[in-house]
Design a protein around this motif. Structure first.
Motif, PDB file in Angstrom:
ATOM      1  N   GLU A 159      -7.335   1.772  -6.058  1.00  0.00           N
ATOM      2  CA  GLU A 159      -6.186   2.670  -6.185  1.00  0.00           C
ATOM      3  C   GLU A 159      -6.675   4.095  -6.284  1.00  0.00           C
ATOM      4  O   GLU A 159      -7.669   4.357  -6.978  1.00  0.00           O
ATOM      5  CB  GLU A 159      -5.368   2.324  -7.427  1.00  0.00           C
TER       6      GLU A 159
ATOM      7  N   LEU B 179      -2.077   5.458  -4.036  1.00  0.00           N
ATOM      8  CA  LEU B 179      -2.068   4.445  -2.986  1.00  0.00           C
ATOM      9  C   LEU B 179      -2.944   3.279  -3.421  1.00  0.00           C
ATOM     10  O   LEU B 179      -3.947   3.484  -4.100  1.00  0.00           O
ATOM     11  CB  LEU B 179      -2.610   5.010  -1.671  1.00  0.00           C
ATOM     12  N   ARG B 180      -2.545   2.085  -3.021  1.00  0.00           N
ATOM     13  CA  ARG B 180      -3.351   0.915  -3.360  1.00  0.00           C
ATOM     14  C   ARG B 180      -3.695   0.172  -2.076  1.00  0.00           C
ATOM     15  O   ARG B 180      -2.826  -0.136  -1.271  1.00  0.00           O
ATOM     16  CB  ARG B 180      -2.574  -0.005  -4.282  1.00  0.00           C
ATOM     17  N   LYS B 181      -4.993  -0.097  -1.891  1.00  0.00           N
ATOM     18  CA  LYS B 181      -5.413  -0.857  -0.708  1.00  0.00           C
ATOM     19  C   LYS B 181      -6.307  -1.996  -1.167  1.00  0.00           C
ATOM     20  O   LYS B 181      -7.179  -1.793  -2.016  1.00  0.00           O
ATOM     21  CB  LYS B 181      -6.217   0.052   0.236  1.00  0.00           C
TER      22      LYS B 181
ATOM     23  N   SER C  21     -10.207   4.724   1.155  1.00  0.00           N
ATOM     24  CA  SER C  21     -10.591   3.603   0.281  1.00  0.00           C
ATOM     25  C   SER C  21     -12.081   3.630  -0.005  1.00  0.00           C
ATOM     26  O   SER C  21     -12.515   3.399  -1.134  1.00  0.00           O
ATOM     27  CB  SER C  21     -10.268   2.265   0.947  1.00  0.00           C
TER      28      SER C  21
ATOM     29  N   SER D  92      -8.296  -4.759  -5.325  1.00  0.00           N
ATOM     30  CA  SER D  92      -7.627  -3.578  -4.789  1.00  0.00           C
ATOM     31  C   SER D  92      -8.230  -2.310  -5.361  1.00  0.00           C
ATOM     32  O   SER D  92      -8.677  -2.293  -6.495  1.00  0.00           O
ATOM     33  CB  SER D  92      -6.143  -3.609  -5.125  1.00  0.00           C
TER      34      SER D  92
ATOM     35  N   ASP E 253       0.818  -1.220   0.000  1.00  0.00           N
ATOM     36  CA  ASP E 253       0.000   0.000   0.000  1.00  0.00           C
ATOM     37  C   ASP E 253       0.851   1.270   0.000  1.00  0.00           C
ATOM     38  O   ASP E 253       0.330   2.354   0.171  1.00  0.00           O
ATOM     39  CB  ASP E 253      -0.972  -0.010   1.191  1.00  0.00           C
TER      40      ASP E 253
END
Length: 730
Positions: free
Chosen positions: A659, A621-623, A638, A657, A566
């Motif tokens: 982003e 950001l990636r969650k 998110s 995910s 992340d």
DNA sequence: ACGGCACGGGG
DNA sequence: GTGTACGTGCCGT
């Protein structure tokens, strides 16, 4: 004629097995038979009645045979029921099951794979060499120097017309097969693609996201254009359903698989084993597990080890208990966890240390299972109540009479991994191939331990899990004591690794420990310096967060932002740059000398962020998400991004995910707060102060033991800001 | 202060 | 068909 088993699946309509064999002259389809059998264990009276009842519903091909119904048990009489119609295995089992409960009878071999049944009966296996047309094996499963089939492959890449997230309604922009790019009218692209695949006739088609999007997309476009598209060697795709499931402590999403007939579709994105260990890793595991390459590419290493265990059990006369219980029942904590204190950890000494040795055990947990014979049927076995072999701390006794199933399966895997490592060291052209095989086996070994504590594993048992970690702690403690006795300072220890500082001979230490524990202890390397980081909440040593520089210049990083999925590219680059700067140091004094100048690296990042010119992609950001949008109870970045996607008609599944770019971190409005990555145009304003803080945190994470924690760096930033302003006014 | 939420590990 | 439990840290309320 000789060939290799490329693929195998059941033709459910015809009740036949279809096997594709790759020969020198191309791929050949071989039709074969297997009669699946399920088994019932019950009292003699009950079995007699069952035979009668089964006859009433038309099942007459039954017989009494002798099989082992549990590991470590002797053979007993069970009822073998032949099921001629492949689709009836499950329904028939459910019918029989409904005639009584588990006190009356137990069912076996219900949920075995069809290819597994077929291979076990024929004595052949996936990727193994066979003779045609008889389909007799000309290969041996455990050979190390096996001949690798000469598989041809193409790389398939599809581009869609459209902006943002691609959808099935976007027309095809182009399709590339290796270097050949097909474009033009959609119908013509599809026809050219079909012709090209027919002509090339590859054994493998590689895609990225072929399962989750591109193969169903191409089929949809073909249907729209009224043309037929057949990427396999035979008609039809074998599709499954997409699923979110809980694993590895989090939810993951598995898209529906699109498997071809007669050709192998490998979606690199959905194949963990391919990503980690390439085609040679897949081939190695396919041979050992007997799972066809195409299926295996979509399974976890855990499924591979599980298949190996089932195969070994069947080969030694066992039938396999039906696993009906699906994983909806989560573990009720409590007593179980009290026994299981996990891997032992020495509290690390926070700060920088130089001249540090790291030593690691070779596949510690699997080695423990082999050396101490740990298996579901050997731990607290009924046959050796006075066994002298006991588990430390727990006192469980272990069978002395025979080797358990799990060690039996593990021995050849550990041997192979060791041999491949040696072969790789010898160098040569095949080095890469051996390396890939080593990696695949490594993963199988890692998950094998996890499976012993997994309630849905066929051969799992919590006492095995506890025993392994208990032996592990005992071994690590003894090894640390031996190190201290030799004058080493134990700086840190975790599960299978120790960090030592001292003047003694590390080689003779490793030898001694290996001899004492019967498990090889290897020298991982010597660090010029290594930094153990503190826990922010407790202030004392964090267990798994460190970074260090080996004497050959390579870095080893654990638990810090660069390792996290992340982390935005900006912060990853920052830490890499700072680490590159620090790796100029060769010992503790020179490291400490470089700490102040490493902050200049950070300053450059801060300035770049404030200038507003950072490429937006580096700020994304990636969650991964653990639930659906409506199930989130708390609003955060998110969720804001998920709402945006939802507004535009896109839904994400748990495990996928999301982003996004942070545009205004304090806003309560989804569209103000973030911009979901698919909607980025590249010129939007970003929340510079938020990103400055992320940069400061990235730097503080590395430097907190050296008086540069997050509070210090924030204060420094404020000070510099006011200095700048003053300079401007002067 | 506290709960919600996501992440790592191993080569 | 899907390894575990757990420590960790950030964020929102």
């Amino acid at each position: 004629m000789i060939g290799w088993v490329l693929d195998c699946y059941a033709d459910m309509a015809e009740n036949r097995m279809v096997t594709w064999v790759r020969t020198g002259q191309g791929a050949v389809r071989v039709i074969g038979d297997v009669v699946p059998r399920i088994y019932v264990r019950a009292s003699k009276d009950r079995l007699e009645k069952l035979i009668g009842d089964l006859a009433l519903i038309g099942v007459r091909d039954v017989s009494l045979v002798r099989r082992r119904t549990g590991l470590g048990e002797r053979e007993r009489e069970v009822l073998s029921v032949a099921v001629r119609d492949y689709a009836s295995i499950q329904p028939l089992a459910m019918t029989i099951d409904a005639w009584g409960d588990h006190h009356d009878h137990l069912l076996y071999n219900v949920d075995l794979r069809m290819d597994q049944r077929y291979f076990l009966e024929k004595g052949v296996f996936s990727m193994g060499m066979v003779e045609l047309p008889s389909m007799t094996s000309r290969d041996s499963r455990l050979r190390i120097d096996y001949q690798v089939p000469p598989l041809s492959s193409v790389d398939l890449r599809v581009k869609t017309k459209g902006v943002g997230i691609p959808t099935f309604d976007d027309p095809i922009a182009s399709v590339a097969v290796n270097d050949v790019v097909l474009d033009g009218p959609e119908g013509s692209v599809l026809e050219q693609l079909q012709a090209l695949i027919r002509e090339e006739d590859p054994d493998i088609i590689y895609t990225d996201k072929g399962d989750s999007f591109y193969l169903p997309y191409l089929q949809r476009r073909a249907a729209e254009q009224g043309v037929s598209l057949e990427l396999g060697r035979d008609r039809g795709e074998r599709t499954s359903r997409g699923k979110s499931f809980f694993t590895y402590g989090r939810i993951v999403y598995k898209p529906p698989g699109h498997k071809l007939r007669g050709r192998v579709h490998i979606d690199r994105e959905s194949s963990f084993t391919f990503r980690e260990s390439g085609l040679n890793g897949l081939i190695e595991l396919s041979r050992l597990s007997m799972i066809p390459l195409q299926d295996l590419s979509r399974l976890s290493p855990g499924s591979a080890i599980s298949a190996m265990q089932v195969n070994e059990a069947v080969r030694t006369g066992h039938v396999i208990l039906w696993k009906k219980n699906r994983p909806e029942d989560f573990k009720t904590a409590g007593a179980l966890i009290a026994c299981d204190r996990g891997g032992f950890i020495y509290e690390p000494r926070v700060g920088v240390h130089d001249g540090v040795w790291e030593v690691d055990f070779f596949s510690l947990y699997p080695s423990i299972m082999v050396v101490h014979n740990i298996s579901p049927e050997t731990v607290m076995c009924p046959c050796c109540p006075r066994s002298s072999l006991t588990v430390p701390e727990l006192g469980y006794h272990i069978c002395e009479k025979g080797q358990g199933l799990v060690p039996r399966v593990l021995v050849p895997i550990l041997d192979r991994r060791r041999v491949y490592k040696e072969l790789r060291k010898q160098g040569g052209q095949r080095g890469e191939m051996y390396d890939q095989r080593t990696k695949a086996l490594k993963w199988v070994l890692v998950t094998c331990f996890g499976y012993t504590g997994y309630r849905n594993a066929r051969f799992g048992r919590i006492e095995c899990h506890e025993s392994i970690t208990a032996f592990g702690r005992d071994i690590l403690v003894r090894s640390a004591e031996l190190a201290e006795r030799r004058g080493f300072d134990v700086l840190h220890g975790i599960v299978d690794s120790l960090w030592l500082r001292g003047e003694g001979s590390i080689a003779s230490y490793c030898e001694e420990v290996s001899r004492e524990t019967e498990i090889p202890l290897n020298l991982e390397g010597r660090y010029s310096w290594i930094v153990f980081l503190p826990s922010i909440s407790t202030g004392v040593g964090a267990l798994n967060r460190y970074y260090g520089r080996f004497e050959d210049g390579t870095l080893k990083l654990r638990g810090i932002a660069v390792r996290r999925r992340d982390t935005p590219a900006l912060v990853e680059d920052l830490q890499q740059d700072m680490l590159a700067h620090l790796s100029g140091a060769g010992d503790t004094p020179s490291f400490l000398e470089l700490v102040p100048s490493s902050l200049e690296v950070m300053d450059r990042y801060v300035e770049e962020v404030r200038s507003g010119t950072v490429d937006r992609g580096r700020l994304v950001l990636r969650k991964s998400i653990s639930r659906k949008l409506e199930e989130y109870v708390q609003f955060n970045d998110s969720v804001a991004a998920l709402r945006q996607l939802h507004d535009r008609g896109f839904e994400l599944q748990p495990g996928q995910s999301v982003e996004y770019l942070i545009t205004d971190s304090t806003s309560g409005s989804s569209w103000q707060r973030v911009r979901a990555a698919p909607f980025l145009e590249g010129d939007e304003r970003y929340d510079a102060e938020k990103y400055v803080d992320l940069v400061l945190r990235g730097a503080a994470e590395l430097l907190s033991p050296f008086g540069r924690g997050i509070h210090e760096l924030r204060a420094r930033d404020r000070e510099r800001g006011s200095k700048h302003r003053q300079e401007r006014y002067v």
